[in-house]
Design a protein around this motif. Structure first.
Motif, mmCIF file in Angstrom:
data_model
loop_
_atom_site.group_PDB
_atom_site.id
_atom_site.type_symbol
_atom_site.label_atom_id
_atom_site.label_comp_id
_atom_site.label_asym_id
_atom_site.label_seq_id
_atom_site.Cartn_x
_atom_site.Cartn_y
_atom_site.Cartn_z
ATOM 1 N N ARG A 160 -15.692 47.539 32.185
ATOM 2 C CA ARG A 160 -16.905 48.002 32.890
ATOM 3 C C ARG A 160 -16.685 49.693 33.490
ATOM 4 O O ARG A 160 -17.469 50.177 33.640
ATOM 5 C CB ARG A 160 -17.202 47.198 34.173
ATOM 6 C CG ARG A 160 -15.691 47.226 34.982
ATOM 7 C CD ARG A 160 -15.836 46.030 36.319
ATOM 8 N NE ARG A 160 -15.466 44.858 35.748
ATOM 9 C CZ ARG A 160 -15.401 43.680 36.262
ATOM 10 N NH1 ARG A 160 -15.154 43.868 37.828
ATOM 11 N NH2 ARG A 160 -14.978 42.654 35.883
ATOM 12 N N ARG A 161 -15.299 50.006 33.199
ATOM 13 C CA ARG A 161 -15.232 51.434 33.762
ATOM 14 C C ARG A 161 -14.627 52.239 32.284
ATOM 15 O O ARG A 161 -13.644 51.845 31.502
ATOM 16 C CB ARG A 161 -13.955 51.626 34.574
ATOM 17 C CG ARG A 161 -14.223 50.701 35.880
ATOM 18 C CD ARG A 161 -15.340 51.264 36.570
ATOM 19 N NE ARG A 161 -15.376 52.889 37.137
ATOM 20 C CZ ARG A 161 -16.444 53.635 37.693
ATOM 21 N NH1 ARG A 161 -17.284 52.881 37.943
ATOM 22 N NH2 ARG A 161 -16.110 54.902 37.959
ATOM 23 N N GLN A 162 -15.299 53.319 32.106
ATOM 24 C CA GLN A 162 -14.923 54.103 30.901
ATOM 25 C C GLN A 162 -13.652 54.718 30.855
ATOM 26 O O GLN A 162 -13.132 55.181 29.814
ATOM 27 C CB GLN A 162 -15.962 55.137 30.704
ATOM 28 C CG GLN A 162 -17.412 54.664 30.542
ATOM 29 C CD GLN A 162 -18.557 55.762 30.352
ATOM 30 O OE1 GLN A 162 -18.179 56.990 30.368
ATOM 31 N NE2 GLN A 162 -19.620 55.326 30.276
ATOM 32 N N ALA A 163 -12.972 54.751 31.976
ATOM 33 C CA ALA A 163 -11.619 55.268 32.117
ATOM 34 C C ALA A 163 -10.563 54.433 31.633
ATOM 35 O O ALA A 163 -9.802 54.750 31.156
ATOM 36 C CB ALA A 163 -11.263 55.233 33.763
ATOM 37 N N THR A 181 -19.089 38.076 32.748
ATOM 38 C CA THR A 181 -19.549 39.265 33.461
ATOM 39 C C THR A 181 -20.366 40.082 32.534
ATOM 40 O O THR A 181 -19.763 40.107 31.310
ATOM 41 C CB THR A 181 -18.315 40.195 33.922
ATOM 42 O OG1 THR A 181 -17.335 40.302 33.173
ATOM 43 C CG2 THR A 181 -17.936 39.424 35.301
ATOM 44 N N GLN A 182 -21.343 40.646 32.874
ATOM 45 C CA GLN A 182 -22.299 41.528 32.026
ATOM 46 C C GLN A 182 -22.020 42.806 32.983
ATOM 47 O O GLN A 182 -22.311 42.724 34.315
ATOM 48 C CB GLN A 182 -23.536 41.115 31.925
ATOM 49 C CG GLN A 182 -23.800 39.958 31.130
ATOM 50 C CD GLN A 182 -25.127 39.070 31.128
ATOM 51 O OE1 GLN A 182 -25.216 38.000 31.547
ATOM 52 N NE2 GLN A 182 -26.080 39.592 30.661
ATOM 53 N N ALA A 183 -22.055 44.029 32.175
ATOM 54 C CA ALA A 183 -21.964 45.089 33.071
ATOM 55 C C ALA A 183 -22.394 46.512 31.933
ATOM 56 O O ALA A 183 -21.743 46.335 30.757
ATOM 57 C CB ALA A 183 -20.463 45.432 33.499
ATOM 58 N N ASN A 184 -22.916 47.489 32.289
ATOM 59 C CA ASN A 184 -22.799 48.550 31.803
ATOM 60 C C ASN A 184 -21.799 49.568 32.093
ATOM 61 O O ASN A 184 -21.411 49.902 33.417
ATOM 62 C CB ASN A 184 -24.273 49.437 32.174
ATOM 63 C CG ASN A 184 -25.381 49.005 31.654
ATOM 64 O OD1 ASN A 184 -25.517 48.449 30.558
ATOM 65 N ND2 ASN A 184 -26.384 48.718 32.408
ATOM 66 N N ASN A 213 -20.851 36.022 22.012
ATOM 67 C CA ASN A 213 -22.285 35.429 22.627
ATOM 68 C C ASN A 213 -22.514 35.245 23.974
ATOM 69 O O ASN A 213 -21.735 35.822 24.645
ATOM 70 C CB ASN A 213 -22.274 33.980 21.803
ATOM 71 C CG ASN A 213 -21.132 33.011 22.425
ATOM 72 O OD1 ASN A 213 -20.921 33.069 23.720
ATOM 73 N ND2 ASN A 213 -20.799 32.197 21.360
ATOM 74 N N ASN A 214 -23.360 34.746 24.673
ATOM 75 C CA ASN A 214 -23.859 34.857 26.024
ATOM 76 C C ASN A 214 -23.154 33.447 26.585
ATOM 77 O O ASN A 214 -23.804 33.069 27.824
ATOM 78 C CB ASN A 214 -25.101 35.047 26.179
ATOM 79 C CG ASN A 214 -25.474 36.436 25.961
ATOM 80 O OD1 ASN A 214 -24.684 37.482 25.864
ATOM 81 N ND2 ASN A 214 -26.891 36.591 25.450
ATOM 82 N N ASP A 215 -22.562 32.632 25.958
ATOM 83 C CA ASP A 215 -21.898 31.317 26.672
ATOM 84 C C ASP A 215 -20.730 31.609 27.323
ATOM 85 O O ASP A 215 -19.748 32.201 26.758
ATOM 86 C CB ASP A 215 -21.754 30.223 25.573
ATOM 87 C CG ASP A 215 -21.210 28.959 26.058
ATOM 88 O OD1 ASP A 215 -21.008 28.979 27.215
ATOM 89 O OD2 ASP A 215 -21.020 28.366 25.382
ATOM 90 N N PRO A 272 -24.998 44.128 28.646
ATOM 91 C CA PRO A 272 -24.016 43.630 27.528
ATOM 92 C C PRO A 272 -22.869 42.812 28.308
ATOM 93 O O PRO A 272 -22.486 43.262 29.419
ATOM 94 C CB PRO A 272 -23.657 44.907 26.882
ATOM 95 C CG PRO A 272 -23.745 45.942 27.777
ATOM 96 C CD PRO A 272 -24.814 45.740 28.761
ATOM 97 N N VAL A 273 -22.595 41.708 27.419
ATOM 98 C CA VAL A 273 -21.545 40.884 28.070
ATOM 99 C C VAL A 273 -20.067 41.784 28.022
ATOM 100 O O VAL A 273 -19.844 42.770 27.001
ATOM 101 C CB VAL A 273 -21.216 39.981 26.986
ATOM 102 C CG1 VAL A 273 -19.793 39.086 27.406
ATOM 103 C CG2 VAL A 273 -22.105 38.816 27.156
#
Length: 327
Positions: free
Chosen positions: A284-287, A322-325, A310-312, A267-268
């Motif tokens: 990107r960090r759940q903290a 950036t995309q990150a889990n 969106n992804n633009d 995900p973005v």
């Protein structure tokens, strides 16, 4: 110690041809070796460091070449084999060059060059140190990037590495024009300033990931893209120098020019400009929750960060994405 006035050094962006018109400038072949390491990974580890340490935790985020103090440091003169080097400059991207006896020397020809500097231990209390260029190699993948092995003098008989990575292993530095504020991470465009950007920290990572500030994408300078990448690497959403990540957190990086393309379906997370994030979904960090980060940005005068839709990468004027889990 040399006392250096502004006339000794030219601004790094100036041509060597601006040396006094009564001097004949010869060019010495650098013969700089090639580094065989490929450093870019599309799925890149981010990090919290703006730049690497110098000594006792002090950061080397800029030094002015005219003898004026900056970030608690003052450069006092550059020499090689007891002869003074003049017209110190950063040319051809990140290549260090200087004049010795009217001969332009660069890259590996400047190995063993030294310069003196003072740095502030406590307010008004300065110590004298020396730096030495112990080696220079050219990147095997980017001909305009040069890696410098820079050492500082510990005592009369001992030299230590200027740059070390997160595991305390010695690493090299990339020479950059200008300087960066140690607190906010913002670029300081003093024309006579330069920075040794330690590999593995944000300033150098942004260069090696494709956003060298001296390059262009089409007709667009990548100077702001480099600054955006510094914010992005450190998860400095509000552009205040406050990080919201830990070393080694994977991110998928792309940009509006297609220099880097997405490599995952993650995900973005955010889109980035030189002043920080221009939109934000889940950090990107759940903290750090989105609400917490938005409140920080509002308090810093940035206003409410919108959601990315969106992804633009160029949405909301962004340069990078950036995309990150979230971890």
């Amino acid at each position: 110690m040399f006392s250096v006035d502004k006339g000794v050094f030219v601004v790094a962006a100036l041509s060597i041809g601006l040396v006094g018109c009564d001097e004949q400038v010869e060019r010495a072949h650098a013969g700089t070796p090639i580094d065989g390491e490929v450093t870019f990974r599309n799925l890149a580890d981010n990090g919290v460091e703006l730049n690497g340490p110098l000594m006792n935790g002090m950061r080397m985020n800029g030094m002015r070449m005219n003898g004026m103090r900056m970030n608690g440091m003052r450069m006092n003169g550059m020499r090689m084999n007891t002869s003074q080097l003049n017209n110190f400059a950063i040319t051809s991207g990140s290549l260090i060059s200087a004049l010795l006896d009217s001969i332009q020397r660069s890259g590996a020809d400047l190995v063993d060059a030294e310069y003196d500097f003072d740095y502030e231990i406590t307010p008004g209390n300065y110590a004298h140190k020396k730096l030495r260029i112990a080696g220079v190699v050219q990147s095997s993948t980017d001909s305009d990037i040069y890696f410098n092995d820079v050492r500082y003098q510990v005592d009369a008989a001992t030299w230590d590495y200027l740059c070390r990575d997160g595991a305390s292993n010695p690493t090299e530095a990339i020479a950059l024009n200008f300087a960066w504020d140690e607190t906010t991470g913002s670029r300081l465009e003093y024309p006579d300033a330069f920075t040794w950007a330690c590999r593995g920290a944000a300033l150098a990572k942004a260069v090696e990931w494709g956003y060298a500030p001296w390059r262009t994408a089409g007709a667009t300078s990548l100077k702001d893209a480099h600054q955006a990448a510094v914010r992005m690497i450190r998860a400095d959403y509000c552009g205040t120098g406050v990080t919201h990540t830990v070393n080694g957190n994977p991110i998928d990086v792309s940009d509006k020019w297609g220099l880097q393309e997405p490599g995952t379906a993650w995900p973005v997370e955010a889109k980035w400009g030189p002043d920080g994030a221009v939109c934000l979904n889940t950090p990107r960090r759940q903290a750090w929750s989105r609400a917490t980060v938005v409140d920080e940005c509002v308090a810093a005068g940035r206003g409410v960060l919108p959601y990315c839709t969106n992804n633009d990468p160029s949405e909301f004027g962004g340069l990078l994405m950036t995309q990150a889990n979230a971890l």
